[in-house]
Motif scaffolding. Structure first.
Motif, short mmCIF file in Angstrom:
data_model
loop_
_atom_site.label_atom_id
_atom_site.label_comp_id
_atom_site.label_asym_id
_atom_site.label_seq_id
_atom_site.Cartn_x
_atom_site.Cartn_y
_atom_site.Cartn_z
N PHE A 109 0.85 -1.19 0.00
CA PHE A 109 0.00 0.00 0.00
C PHE A 109 0.90 1.25 0.00
O PHE A 109 0.91 2.03 -0.95
N CYS A 110 1.66 1.40 1.07
CA CYS A 110 2.45 2.64 1.20
C CYS A 110 3.89 2.47 0.71
O CYS A 110 4.52 3.41 0.30
N SER A 127 0.09 -3.23 5.48
CA SER A 127 -0.63 -4.12 4.55
C SER A 127 0.26 -5.22 3.97
O SER A 127 -0.23 -6.23 3.48
N CYS A 128 1.56 -5.04 4.03
CA CYS A 128 2.49 -6.03 3.45
C CYS A 128 3.04 -6.99 4.51
O CYS A 128 4.01 -7.70 4.24
N THR A 129 2.41 -7.02 5.69
CA THR A 129 2.94 -7.83 6.81
C THR A 129 2.99 -9.32 6.47
O THR A 129 2.04 -9.89 5.92
N LEU A 183 -3.03 0.00 9.27
CA LEU A 183 -3.98 1.08 9.02
C LEU A 183 -5.12 0.63 8.11
O LEU A 183 -4.93 -0.18 7.22
N CYS A 184 -6.31 1.17 8.39
CA CYS A 184 -7.48 0.88 7.56
C CYS A 184 -8.25 2.18 7.42
O CYS A 184 -8.82 2.67 8.39
N ARG A 185 -8.29 2.71 6.21
CA ARG A 185 -8.92 4.03 6.06
C ARG A 185 -10.44 3.95 6.15
O ARG A 185 -11.11 4.94 6.30
N CYS A 186 -11.01 2.74 6.03
CA CYS A 186 -12.47 2.68 6.16
C CYS A 186 -12.88 2.43 7.60
O CYS A 186 -14.08 2.35 7.89
N GLN A 233 -13.04 -4.73 4.60
CA GLN A 233 -13.86 -4.04 3.61
C GLN A 233 -13.17 -4.03 2.26
O GLN A 233 -13.53 -4.76 1.37
N CYS A 234 -12.11 -3.24 2.12
CA CYS A 234 -11.54 -3.14 0.78
C CYS A 234 -10.70 -4.35 0.40
O CYS A 234 -10.46 -4.60 -0.76
N GLY A 235 -10.27 -5.11 1.38
CA GLY A 235 -9.46 -6.28 1.07
C GLY A 235 -8.00 -5.95 0.84
O GLY A 235 -7.18 -6.84 0.69
#
Ligand code: FES
Ligand code: FES
Length: 152
Positions: free
Chosen positions: A37-38, A45-47, A129-132, A94-96
């Protein structure tokens, strides 16, 4: 050339010095569950789990992972870990895009601490992090999975 085990499968791969672990597992080995992601160690997200510890695969060089034992979300899903069902039941995704990172970090926590408190779950997932804004659902899902693993 490095040797590593990913989800129980041994690999021997020729890697370039600048390849990240993320690039190796996602783009070269085709394990596309982890997400980038970042690409700067900020989102989680890449864990993946490396030798029992959750790490950010965008921040690790592949060449440093010689001999490592890696677990990705594919391995966790293949093993039908209770986290998968609990996450679905509690709508913790949510976004997966960021969900795989949460699941991998949660699995690493439960491996180390099978009976975590809600605070410990929040602490273990604090780097994801989860923006939703699904945060409240994650602790519910992880605590439920912990109970199932303990036979509850
Ligand atoms: S993509 Fe690795 S921490 Fe965000
Ligand atoms: S589930 Fe990906 S941003 Fe929320």
């Amino acid at each position: 050339m490095i040797k590593l085990t990913v989800n129980g499968q041994p690999y021997e791969v020729r890697v370039e010095p600048e390849w990240t672990l993320y690039y190796l597992i996602h783009d070269r080995l085709g394990l596309i569950g982890s997400k980038q992601f970042c690409d700067r160690g900020a989102c989680g997200s890449c864990t993946v789990i490396m030798d029992g510890r959750p790490i950010l695969s965008c921040m690790a060089l592949a060449i440093e992972c010689d001999g490592a034992n890696i677990e990705t979300v594919e391995g966790i899903a293949r093993a039908s870990h209770p986290l998968i069902e609990s996450y679905a039941r509690h709508h913790a995704m949510q976004c997966g895009y960021c969900t795989p990172g949460f699941i991998v970090a949660a699995k690493a926590l439960l491996d180390k601490n099978p009976h975590p408190t809600e605070e410990q779950v929040k602490e273990a997932l604090a780097g994801n992090l989860c923006r939703c804004g699904t945060y409240p659902q994650h602790s519910k899902a992880v605590l439920e999975a912990a109970e199932k693993l303990l036979g509850g």
